[in-house]
Design an enzyme around this catalytic site. Structure first.
Site, PDB file in Angstrom:
ATOM      1  N   PHE A 210      -0.284   3.363  -3.460  1.00  0.00           N
ATOM      2  CA  PHE A 210      -1.702   3.665  -3.252  1.00  0.00           C
ATOM      3  C   PHE A 210      -2.402   2.437  -2.705  1.00  0.00           C
ATOM      4  O   PHE A 210      -2.297   1.355  -3.272  1.00  0.00           O
ATOM      5  CB  PHE A 210      -2.390   4.099  -4.551  1.00  0.00           C
ATOM      6  CG  PHE A 210      -3.855   4.412  -4.348  1.00  0.00           C
ATOM      7  CD1 PHE A 210      -4.253   5.663  -3.897  1.00  0.00           C
ATOM      8  CD2 PHE A 210      -4.824   3.449  -4.566  1.00  0.00           C
ATOM      9  CE1 PHE A 210      -5.600   5.946  -3.663  1.00  0.00           C
ATOM     10  CE2 PHE A 210      -6.177   3.718  -4.331  1.00  0.00           C
ATOM     11  CZ  PHE A 210      -6.562   4.968  -3.898  1.00  0.00           C
TER      12      PHE A 210
ATOM     13  N   ASP B 168      -0.254  -5.941  -2.081  1.00  0.00           N
ATOM     14  CA  ASP B 168      -1.532  -5.374  -2.528  1.00  0.00           C
ATOM     15  C   ASP B 168      -1.702  -5.698  -4.013  1.00  0.00           C
ATOM     16  O   ASP B 168      -1.090  -5.079  -4.874  1.00  0.00           O
ATOM     17  CB  ASP B 168      -1.533  -3.857  -2.284  1.00  0.00           C
ATOM     18  CG  ASP B 168      -2.847  -3.192  -2.722  1.00  0.00           C
ATOM     19  OD1 ASP B 168      -3.584  -3.798  -3.514  1.00  0.00           O
ATOM     20  OD2 ASP B 168      -3.109  -2.056  -2.272  1.00  0.00           O
TER      21      ASP B 168
ATOM     22  N   LYS C 113     -10.945  -5.211  -7.150  1.00  0.00           N
ATOM     23  CA  LYS C 113     -11.114  -4.894  -8.580  1.00  0.00           C
ATOM     24  C   LYS C 113     -11.449  -6.091  -9.484  1.00  0.00           C
ATOM     25  O   LYS C 113     -12.600  -6.470  -9.598  1.00  0.00           O
ATOM     26  CB  LYS C 113      -9.873  -4.165  -9.088  1.00  0.00           C
ATOM     27  CG  LYS C 113      -9.706  -2.778  -8.441  1.00  0.00           C
ATOM     28  CD  LYS C 113      -8.786  -1.859  -9.219  1.00  0.00           C
ATOM     29  CE  LYS C 113      -8.910  -0.416  -8.751  1.00  0.00           C
ATOM     30  NZ  LYS C 113      -7.967   0.000  -7.719  1.00  0.00           N
TER      31      LYS C 113
HETATM   32  C1  LIG Z   1      -7.966   0.563  -6.398  1.00  0.00           C
HETATM   33  C2  LIG Z   1      -6.932   0.194  -5.430  1.00  0.00           C
HETATM   34  C3  LIG Z   1      -7.191   0.173  -4.056  1.00  0.00           C
HETATM   35  C4  LIG Z   1      -8.488   0.626  -3.473  1.00  0.00           C
HETATM   36  O1  LIG Z   1      -9.581  -0.175  -3.864  1.00  0.00           O
HETATM   37  P1  LIG Z   1     -11.061   0.381  -3.675  1.00  0.00           P
HETATM   38  O2  LIG Z   1     -11.930  -0.761  -4.140  1.00  0.00           O
HETATM   39  O3  LIG Z   1     -11.189   1.599  -4.524  1.00  0.00           O
HETATM   40  O4  LIG Z   1     -11.268   0.697  -2.246  1.00  0.00           O
HETATM   41  C5  LIG Z   1      -6.178  -0.235  -3.204  1.00  0.00           C
HETATM   42  N1  LIG Z   1      -4.984  -0.612  -3.684  1.00  0.00           N
HETATM   43  C6  LIG Z   1      -4.709  -0.617  -4.994  1.00  0.00           C
HETATM   44  C7  LIG Z   1      -3.368  -1.068  -5.460  1.00  0.00           C
HETATM   45  C8  LIG Z   1      -5.661  -0.196  -5.917  1.00  0.00           C
HETATM   46  O5  LIG Z   1      -5.367  -0.159  -7.218  1.00  0.00           O
END
Ligand SMILES: *Cc1c(COP(=O)(O)O)cnc(C)c1O
Length: 410
Positions: free
Chosen positions: A140, A224, A253
């Site tokens: 994701f 990521d 985050k």
């Molecule tokens: C939450 C998340 C995203 C997306 O971040 P947003 O601030 O919601 O756009 C991308 N990659 C990972 C691994 C995430 O947990």
């Protein structure tokens, strides 16, 4: 105090299901709803509120910077922005050549990473063209078009096709990577722990193999760290667990502790791919967001919260493993990013029962309860969690047992 449900149902875009509660304030690891019911928050805004709610360091940083300088555009630099860029380079080990691009969210950080991969694959300055980008099944990376193309789930992508091209999703195994990678790959993007997929760890040694294979084939390794970064897993970043050096990481985050901010940190050669005009953001790197992130990361360092995440994570794992419930299958994850794997698809029921009892956790999928509390939690919060989570599991187990008995009698 239920009129809010009608307001929400009428006025908010229908992109998510019914909101679970109307939350009105928070303090530390607790939040309160409109009826003043108190909840233990073991989701922390999905691994976002690193310091919990209304932490003095966070509050002071917002107030002080808001009264000083909030926005100036990217034509100018500001002290908090430069301080944060240097801090992120240091924490990530990006070295003297490292560079930082600031965004406002995780998806935007991954958009920047996507463009970085495209530039690397564009065949500039006589370099070979690299049209392929590898991402992982169940991965994701966000909901904007580029980050969505990197995201694996077909159901999320299908209504919005065509996607930006070139992305291939491969199984998260060393063998699959070995057979997929070649010199036409611009980048491999991975999460060290797949949070949205249900807190699924990569196979042991995957990061190291990914590093050596991407080096061998000249592809970028992009990690990521949006959910796993900022100390959440008991190390500053998920990639630290295997001691590798990636080419780029994306953050969001937890680094802002609740203030919207994201970042792309590039290492060595990848740092020269962006040139004037190749990317931008009006709000990205504004002094308010960067000042708050500085305060959050400083507090994480000074209060030893990375170590606390490791220690409390181990403690929490022991507590969960010790709960005598046939619903618990396994505990996955690291530090304070944990997934409780269930023996039945009742995560939604467990989350609802927990909320009723005053505990906020999340169903990452029907078989997984995700737990991601503030990095500041201590014995008191863990004890309260143990009591409430045990009760929630018992409640759901009783329902499961009753329905099984009903079936047997039918
Ligand atoms: C939450 C998340 C995203 C997306 O971040 P947003 O601030 O919601 O756009 C991308 N990659 C990972 C691994 C995430 O947990």
């Amino acid at each position: 105090m239920t009129v809010w449900k009608e307001d929400a149902a009428r006025d908010l875009v229908l992109n998510v299901g019914d909101r679970l509660a109307l939350l009105t304030r928070g303090e530390g690891s607790h939040v309160w709803d409109g009826d003043d019911k108190r909840y233990l928050d073991f989701l922390a805004g999905i691994a976002v509120n690193s310091l919990g709610h209304a932490h003095p360091a966070f509050v002071e940083a917002v107030a002080k910077q808001a009264a000083t300088l909030v926005h100036v555009s990217n034509y100018f630099a500001t002290p908090p922005q430069l301080e944060l860029a240097a801090r992120l380079k240091r924490l990530a080990g990006a070295g003297i050549d490292g560079r930082v691009y600031f965004s406002n969210s995780g998806a935007e950080a991954n958009e920047a990473a996507f463009k970085l991969a495209r530039l690397h694959g564009a065949g500039l300055h006589g370099a070979p063209e690299r049209p392929r980008i590898l991402a992982l099944e169940n991965g994701f990376h966000g909901r904007t078009m580029g980050s969505l193309a990197l995201t694996a789930k077909k159901a999320m992508r299908a209504p919005f096709e065509p996607m930006p091209g070139g992305v291939e999703h491969i199984p998260a195994t060393i063998e699959a990577l070995e057979s997929a990678i070649d010199d036409r790959v611009a980048a491999l993007i991975i999460e060290p722990i797949q949070g949205e997929a249900g807190v699924v760890e990569l196979p042991e040694g995957y990061l190291s193999v990914a590093r050596s294979l991407t080096l061998k084939h000249g592809a970028l390794l992009i990690v990521d760290e949006i959910q796993t970064g900022a100390g959440r897993t008991g190390q500053w970043f998920g990639f630290n667990h295997e001691g590798i050096t990636p080419d780029a990481i994306t953050l969001a985050k937890g680094i802002g502790g609740g203030f919207p901010i994201g970042a792309l940190v590039t290492f060595s050669a990848a740092s020269s791919l962006f040139t004037p005009g190749s990317h931008g953001s009006t709000f990205g790197g504004n002094p308010l967001a960067t000042a708050v992130a500085n305060a959050v990361l400083t507090e994480i360092e000074n209060a030893g919260l990375v170590e606390n995440a490791a220690a409390r994570g181990a403690q929490l794992r022991e507590v969960i493993t010790g709960i005598d419930s046939p619903l618990i299958d396994e505990v996955r994850g690291r530090g304070l990013l944990l997934g409780v794997g269930l023996t039945a698809p009742v995560a939604g029921e467990v989350v609802a029962a927990a909320q009723e009892l005053g505990l906020i956790v999340n169903a990452a999928n029907p078989y997984t309860v995700r737990i991601a509390p503030a990095l500041t939690i201590g014995d008191a919060e863990i004890e309260e969690f143990q009591t409430l989570f045990t009760a929630a599991l018992a409640h759901v187990q009783a329902t499961v047992a009753a329905s099984e008995e009903e079936k047997a009698n039918a």
